[in-house]
Design a protein around this motif. Sequence first.
Motif, PDB file in Angstrom:
ATOM      1  N   TYR A  54     -77.352  57.484 -19.579  1.00  0.00           N
ATOM      2  CA  TYR A  54     -78.320  56.519 -20.082  1.00  0.00           C
ATOM      3  C   TYR A  54     -77.714  55.457 -20.992  1.00  0.00           C
ATOM      4  CZ  TYR A  54     -81.325  60.202 -18.357  1.00  0.00           C
ATOM      5  OH  TYR A  54     -81.907  61.131 -17.555  1.00  0.00           O
ATOM      6  N   VAL A  55     -76.632  55.814 -21.691  1.00  0.00           N
ATOM      7  CA  VAL A  55     -76.037  54.899 -22.668  1.00  0.00           C
ATOM      8  C   VAL A  55     -74.513  54.991 -22.559  1.00  0.00           C
ATOM      9  CG1 VAL A  55     -75.831  54.366 -25.121  1.00  0.00           C
ATOM     10  CG2 VAL A  55     -77.964  55.303 -24.265  1.00  0.00           C
ATOM     11  N   ALA A  56     -73.860  53.838 -22.576  1.00  0.00           N
ATOM     12  CA  ALA A  56     -72.393  53.830 -22.602  1.00  0.00           C
ATOM     13  C   ALA A  56     -71.959  54.228 -24.005  1.00  0.00           C
ATOM     14  CB  ALA A  56     -71.862  52.450 -22.243  1.00  0.00           C
ATOM     15  N   ILE A  57     -71.265  55.355 -24.102  1.00  0.00           N
ATOM     16  CA  ILE A  57     -70.937  55.902 -25.404  1.00  0.00           C
ATOM     17  C   ILE A  57     -69.491  56.373 -25.429  1.00  0.00           C
ATOM     18  CG2 ILE A  57     -71.703  58.240 -24.877  1.00  0.00           C
ATOM     19  CD1 ILE A  57     -72.923  58.272 -27.707  1.00  0.00           C
ATOM     20  N   ASP A  58     -68.866  56.217 -26.584  1.00  0.00           N
ATOM     21  CA  ASP A  58     -67.501  56.673 -26.798  1.00  0.00           C
ATOM     22  C   ASP A  58     -67.543  58.127 -27.284  1.00  0.00           C
ATOM     23  OD1 ASP A  58     -64.739  56.631 -27.167  1.00  0.00           O
ATOM     24  OD2 ASP A  58     -64.921  55.891 -29.227  1.00  0.00           O
ATOM     25  N   PRO A  59     -66.695  59.007 -26.747  1.00  0.00           N
ATOM     26  CA  PRO A  59     -66.720  60.413 -27.177  1.00  0.00           C
ATOM     27  C   PRO A  59     -66.513  60.611 -28.679  1.00  0.00           C
ATOM     28  CG  PRO A  59     -65.400  60.189 -25.198  1.00  0.00           C
ATOM     29  CD  PRO A  59     -65.765  58.798 -25.640  1.00  0.00           C
ATOM     30  N   SER A  60     -65.845  59.689 -29.318  1.00  0.00           N
ATOM     31  CA  SER A  60     -65.646  59.825 -30.763  1.00  0.00           C
ATOM     32  C   SER A  60     -66.929  59.563 -31.553  1.00  0.00           C
ATOM     33  CB  SER A  60     -64.558  58.868 -31.232  1.00  0.00           C
ATOM     34  OG  SER A  60     -64.970  57.531 -31.046  1.00  0.00           O
ATOM     35  N   MET A  61     -67.968  59.061 -30.888  1.00  0.00           N
ATOM     36  CA  MET A  61     -69.232  58.774 -31.549  1.00  0.00           C
ATOM     37  C   MET A  61     -70.153  60.006 -31.591  1.00  0.00           C
ATOM     38  SD  MET A  61     -69.803  55.046 -29.857  1.00  0.00           S
ATOM     39  CE  MET A  61     -71.157  54.498 -30.842  1.00  0.00           C
ATOM     40  N   VAL A  62     -69.695  61.110 -31.014  1.00  0.00           N
ATOM     41  CA  VAL A  62     -70.493  62.338 -30.988  1.00  0.00           C
ATOM     42  C   VAL A  62     -69.818  63.385 -31.857  1.00  0.00           C
ATOM     43  CG1 VAL A  62     -71.412  64.159 -29.523  1.00  0.00           C
ATOM     44  CG2 VAL A  62     -71.336  61.827 -28.675  1.00  0.00           C
ATOM     45  N   ASP A  63     -70.586  63.944 -32.778  1.00  0.00           N
ATOM     46  CA  ASP A  63     -70.078  64.978 -33.670  1.00  0.00           C
ATOM     47  C   ASP A  63     -70.934  66.231 -33.486  1.00  0.00           C
ATOM     48  OD1 ASP A  63     -68.635  66.230 -35.695  1.00  0.00           O
ATOM     49  OD2 ASP A  63     -70.078  65.582 -37.214  1.00  0.00           O
ATOM     50  N   LEU A  64     -70.300  67.323 -33.097  1.00  0.00           N
ATOM     51  CA  LEU A  64     -70.980  68.586 -32.863  1.00  0.00           C
ATOM     52  C   LEU A  64     -70.394  69.627 -33.808  1.00  0.00           C
ATOM     53  CD1 LEU A  64     -73.018  69.964 -30.898  1.00  0.00           C
ATOM     54  CD2 LEU A  64     -71.045  70.643 -29.564  1.00  0.00           C
ATOM     55  N   THR A  65     -71.236  70.193 -34.679  1.00  0.00           N
ATOM     56  CA  THR A  65     -70.756  71.184 -35.634  1.00  0.00           C
ATOM     57  C   THR A  65     -71.603  72.446 -35.546  1.00  0.00           C
ATOM     58  OG1 THR A  65     -72.140  70.268 -37.386  1.00  0.00           O
ATOM     59  CG2 THR A  65     -69.875  69.488 -37.257  1.00  0.00           C
ATOM     60  N   PHE A  66     -70.988  73.548 -35.891  1.00  0.00           N
ATOM     61  CA  PHE A  66     -71.654  74.838 -35.874  1.00  0.00           C
ATOM     62  C   PHE A  66     -71.439  75.497 -37.229  1.00  0.00           C
ATOM     63  CE2 PHE A  66     -71.707  79.420 -35.133  1.00  0.00           C
ATOM     64  CZ  PHE A  66     -72.902  79.559 -34.441  1.00  0.00           C
ATOM     65  N   GLU A  67     -72.527  75.904 -37.870  1.00  0.00           N
ATOM     66  CA  GLU A  67     -72.449  76.570 -39.164  1.00  0.00           C
ATOM     67  C   GLU A  67     -73.120  77.927 -39.064  1.00  0.00           C
ATOM     68  OE1 GLU A  67     -74.046  74.259 -42.349  1.00  0.00           O
ATOM     69  OE2 GLU A  67     -73.058  72.436 -41.671  1.00  0.00           O
TER      70      GLU A  67
END
Length: 87
Positions: A54-67
């Motif tokens: 749906y959107v052209a996005i750079d992988p560095s723009m996604v942050d996935l964290t687990f706590e």
Amino acid sequence: MSLLEFFRPQKKTTANLAKERLQIIVAERRSLDDPAPSYLPQLKEDILKVISKYVAIDPSMVDLTFEHKDDDISVLELNVKLPDEER
């Protein structure tokens, strides 16, 4: 619920399917009590594939964290910085 809805269930949306799959993965990993889940890189890649439809996005723009806070509480946080322009 009408009788027709019982025999002809509604088609699930991709968002609902993704949510159910994520719930299964998180529940499975909680049962193993693994403090550093190994599935996060694959999960991030799958999320990037869905968003990029749906959107052209750079992988560095996604942050996935687990706590893992307590015995019963685990938090999966997803932050996506969307570009200003649409594709």
